[in-house]
Design a protein around this motif. Structure first.
Motif: not given
Length: 164
Positions: A54-65
């Motif tokens: 979706l064009g985001r850049k998530p880090g390695d931390e836990p994400q939203s369930a």
């Protein structure tokens, strides 16, 4: 009068989507049981993959369930639609379920590695590889069993059974 082929395929895909969701439910239940026994933490790779797509850049931390579930259930529904088309065209039973497991594994790995979120399975710990194949097998066998039960092979063809 038989319905047009396209309408039959669309109906099979819709029914297959339901079968795919049943497969995800079975896989999720098996994952939660396995995690209770092994104490393996949740994976957030599905969420990171979807966010990256979706064009985001998530880090390695836990994400939203919620993102995790959206990817998990969405992929299951989409590949369930494929399995429904297989069922209506005569690609059914244990062999089809096994092939579908490979499709599920390949889809996940393609998306995860193309986005740079995942690593190729040969680089994983052996136990993680086994767990992934086991869970995807449960998904495909459950989805396939439901799909084959709900969809008759009305579009099965004997055309093209030879190479010429």
């Amino acid at each position: 009068m038989t319905p047009p082929r396209g309408r039959t395929l669309l109906k099979a895909a819709a029914t297959g989507t339901v079968a795919g969701l049943a497969g995800v439910a079975a896989m999720t239940a098996a994952e939660k049981l396995e995690q209770a026994l092994t104490h393996r933490p949740n994976s957030y790779v599905p969420a990171r993959t979807l966010l990256t797509l979706l064009g985001r850049k998530p880090g390695d931390e836990p994400q939203s369930a919620a993102w995790n579930h959206t990817m998990h259930w969405g992929t299951g529904a989409a590949l369930g639609a494929l399995r429904g088309i297989w069922s209506v065209t005569g690609i059914r039973g244990p062999l089809a379920n096994t092939w579908h497991t490979v499709v599920r594994l390949a889809t996940d790995q393609t998306l995860e590695n193309a986005t740079g979120v995942g690593a190729p399975p040969p680089t994983w710990d052996r136990q993680d590889q086994v767990v992934d194949v086991l869970h995807k097998s449960i998904y495909s066998w459950a989805a396939g069993t439901v799909s084959d039960a709900l969809i008759r092979p009305v579009l099965e063809s004997r055309r093209g059974t030879s190479s010429h």
